[in-house]
Design an enzyme around this catalytic site. Structure first.
Site, PDB file in Angstrom:
ATOM      1  N   ASP A  13     -13.878 -10.551  13.363  1.00  0.00           N
ATOM      2  CA  ASP A  13     -12.561 -10.119  13.857  1.00  0.00           C
ATOM      3  C   ASP A  13     -12.324 -10.472  15.321  1.00  0.00           C
ATOM      4  OD1 ASP A  13     -12.233  -8.873  11.347  1.00  0.00           O
ATOM      5  OD2 ASP A  13     -13.287  -7.097  12.081  1.00  0.00           O
ATOM      6  N   LYS A  16     -10.764 -15.630  15.389  1.00  0.00           N
ATOM      7  CA  LYS A  16     -11.095 -17.034  15.082  1.00  0.00           C
ATOM      8  C   LYS A  16      -9.904 -17.770  14.474  1.00  0.00           C
ATOM      9  CE  LYS A  16     -14.518 -15.588  12.529  1.00  0.00           C
ATOM     10  NZ  LYS A  16     -14.532 -14.183  12.923  1.00  0.00           N
ATOM     11  N   GLY A  40     -10.838 -12.226   6.985  1.00  0.00           N
ATOM     12  CA  GLY A  40      -9.385 -12.116   7.136  1.00  0.00           C
ATOM     13  C   GLY A  40      -9.027 -12.821   8.427  1.00  0.00           C
ATOM     14  N   HIS A  41      -8.549 -14.057   8.316  1.00  0.00           N
ATOM     15  CA  HIS A  41      -8.216 -14.828   9.512  1.00  0.00           C
ATOM     16  C   HIS A  41      -6.712 -14.803   9.713  1.00  0.00           C
ATOM     17  CE1 HIS A  41     -12.252 -17.208   9.203  1.00  0.00           C
ATOM     18  NE2 HIS A  41     -12.409 -15.928   9.469  1.00  0.00           N
ATOM     19  N   GLN A 224     -16.646 -14.213   9.622  1.00  0.00           N
ATOM     20  CA  GLN A 224     -17.427 -13.070  10.151  1.00  0.00           C
ATOM     21  C   GLN A 224     -17.925 -13.389  11.569  1.00  0.00           C
ATOM     22  OE1 GLN A 224     -18.419 -14.020   6.602  1.00  0.00           O
ATOM     23  NE2 GLN A 224     -16.607 -12.805   6.202  1.00  0.00           N
TER      24      GLN A 224
HETATM   25  P1  IMP Z   1     -19.551  -7.918   2.987  1.00  0.00           P
HETATM   26  O1  IMP Z   1     -19.493  -9.226   3.701  1.00  0.00           O
HETATM   27  O2  IMP Z   1     -18.265  -7.557   2.298  1.00  0.00           O
HETATM   28  O3  IMP Z   1     -20.747  -7.814   2.096  1.00  0.00           O
HETATM   29  O4  IMP Z   1     -19.751  -6.782   4.104  1.00  0.00           O
HETATM   30  C1  IMP Z   1     -20.939  -6.716   4.902  1.00  0.00           C
HETATM   31  C2  IMP Z   1     -20.595  -6.277   6.310  1.00  0.00           C
HETATM   32  O5  IMP Z   1     -19.854  -7.313   6.953  1.00  0.00           O
HETATM   33  C3  IMP Z   1     -19.704  -5.034   6.418  1.00  0.00           C
HETATM   34  O6  IMP Z   1     -20.043  -4.349   7.595  1.00  0.00           O
HETATM   35  C4  IMP Z   1     -18.314  -5.613   6.545  1.00  0.00           C
HETATM   36  O7  IMP Z   1     -17.424  -4.728   7.159  1.00  0.00           O
HETATM   37  C5  IMP Z   1     -18.611  -6.808   7.419  1.00  0.00           C
HETATM   38  N1  IMP Z   1     -17.634  -7.889   7.264  1.00  0.00           N
HETATM   39  C6  IMP Z   1     -17.510  -8.746   6.239  1.00  0.00           C
HETATM   40  N2  IMP Z   1     -16.514  -9.609   6.455  1.00  0.00           N
HETATM   41  C7  IMP Z   1     -16.000  -9.304   7.650  1.00  0.00           C
HETATM   42  C8  IMP Z   1     -14.950  -9.879   8.460  1.00  0.00           C
HETATM   43  O8  IMP Z   1     -14.299 -10.865   8.114  1.00  0.00           O
HETATM   44  N3  IMP Z   1     -14.730  -9.267   9.657  1.00  0.00           N
HETATM   45  C9  IMP Z   1     -15.464  -8.215  10.093  1.00  0.00           C
HETATM   46  N4  IMP Z   1     -16.446  -7.663   9.387  1.00  0.00           N
HETATM   47  C10 IMP Z   1     -16.714  -8.199   8.185  1.00  0.00           C
END
Ligand code: IMP
Length: 425
Positions: A13, A16, A40-41, A224
């Protein structure tokens, strides 16, 4: 040969999407190399805000070809929705969007297993986005995953789906006391994706390497952030892939020797969604103020983000493991009204002071941040586009970050729109 990797240097977040969109005019290809619809970009242009989850943020520039690489786990339902959304905005995707044969697919059972797995972890849950990302990567490495290429052969798809569903249903029933999933309904749904996805599917390894050979410029877009990397992040509170720069090679099939630059994107403060240690986290009114001013709610799940001060110890870790050569510092304007701005420059662990990011969460959970407090500028920087027009104290804040990390800050973002950006001298 020239490829530049752009990564999130914190817990995701960082903004990017905006920076990729901003830099896209300088590139011929923008490629995503890991993650999936958990990302979520957000891209804002012409008064419009669009959130992309799987399609690279270069898609709004008609000359750019966009690639979803083998390292991504694709949710076909979400992808087709995204394609439809873009087409409804007049953004052409056929002939511009290319999906790797080798990318793995997110199946309905991955989402369900993500949910029940989190439930079972109770207080220890990761706080995933619930998009089935972890279970899909588990299947990939257990060598039972279903790949995009399998969609193109009905017989193979049905055989693999049946085998998977048998195993998953057993797991759901025995371990989680859940109802089994309907095999036939899933087969029918996924067989239908074949035709819809077909125009986009190609050998992206060839496409990308051809592009490199032809001297095209590639931007490799991480999702991420570094601190969510499955190895280098705050394990086990991480995502199930490699958002770090190294992931770009394995997630796309391009050689490390093609990578000429690494850009890190970091917020001027820190946020995190999901669980896990966050040394500079704020609480109460201060946390809420930063959340409100920064509109810190997850772009994928809408969850309120945890907020805190800038943490240079974790950023130093990100700089090292990614080889960040230039930084984009985003959301500087969110700090505008603060009297003073603490920046974490070390961790205290008992008697010890360190700038090394701990390798285990138990230690990270008990570190005490050591702050250097910088004066706030108490003046609006929203929408400033000229470095010289920034208040002196805002420039001093940026210089402090850059000097401490020994990495130049090349872009400063002062608002969500493309044009609300400073290109630093
Ligand atoms: P997962 O990727 O859905 O398995 O989540 C694993 C961890 O990564 C959790 O803490 C999510 O909140 C975090 N996470 C996954 N995708 C994002 C993103 O795009 N932005 C911020 N945190 C993320």
């Amino acid at each position: 040969m020239s490829a530049t990797v752009l990564i999130g240097a914190q817990w995701g977040d960082e903004g990017k999407g905006k920076i990729v969109d901003l830099l896209s005019p300088q590139f011929d290809v923008v490629a995503r190399y890991q993650g999936g619809a958990n990302a979520g970009h957000t891209v804002c242009f012409g008064g419009r805000t669009v959130v992309l989850h799987q399609i690279p943020s270069g898609i709004f520039h008609p000359h750019v070809r966009c690639v979803i690489g083998n390292g991504v786990v694709i949710d076909p339902v979400a992808l087709l929705e995204e394609i439809r959304m873009l087409e409804s905005l007049g953004v052409r995707t056929v002939g511009r969007l290319f999906i790797s044969h080798m990318a793995h697919l997110i199946m309905p059972y991955h989402k369900l297993l993500d949910e029940v797995g989190e439930e079972a972890r109770g207080a220890e849950r990761v706080g995933t986005t619930g998009r089935g990302i972890g279970p899909a990567y588990v299947d990939k490495f257990a060598r039972v995953g279903i790949r995009v290429v399998d969609l193109l052969d009905r017989q193979v798809l049905c055989r693999k789906l049946r085998a998977n569903l048998e195993a998953k249903n057993e797991l759901l029933r025995r371990l989680y006391s859940r109802e089994p999933l309907d095999v036939e309904a899933i087969i029918e749904q996924y067989v239908a994706f074949d035709q819809m996805i077909d125009p986009y599917v190609t050998n992206t390894v060839e496409l990308l390497n051809d592009a490199l050979e032809q001297g095209q410029r590639l931007l490799l877009e991480g999702a991420q952030g570094a601190l969510l990397d499955v190895d280098f992040g705050t394990y086990p509170f991480v995502t199930a892939s490699h958002p770090t720069a190294g992931g770009a090679c394995t997630g796309l099939g391009i050689p490390p020797t093609a990578i000429r630059g690494v850009i890190g994107v970091a917020k001027a403060y820190t946020t995190r969604v999901g669980n896990g240690p966050f040394p500079t986290e704020l609480s109460g009114e201060e946390a809420e103020q930063l959340r409100l001013r920064g509109k810190e709610y997850g772009a994928t799940t809408g969850r309120p983000r945890r907020t805190g001060w800038l943490d240079l110890v974790s950023l130093r870790h990100a700089v090292r493991i990614n080889g960040i050569q230039e930084l984009a510092l985003t959301k500087l304007d969110v700090l505008d009204s603060l009297e003073e701005i603490p920046v974490c420059v070390a961790y205290r662990i008992g008697e010890k002071i360190t700038t090394v990011f701990p390798t285990d969460v138990q230690t990270l959970e008990r570190v005490e941040p050591v702050y250097e407090v910088l004066p706030g500028w108490k003046q609006s920087t929203a929408g400033v586009t000229d470095y010289g027009a920034l208040p002196e104290r805002a420039r001093a804040y940026v210089a402090f970050v850059s000097d401490w990390l020994r990495v130049p800050v090349r872009w400063i973002s002062t608002g969500p729109a493309r044009e609300q950006t400073i290109l630093c001298p």
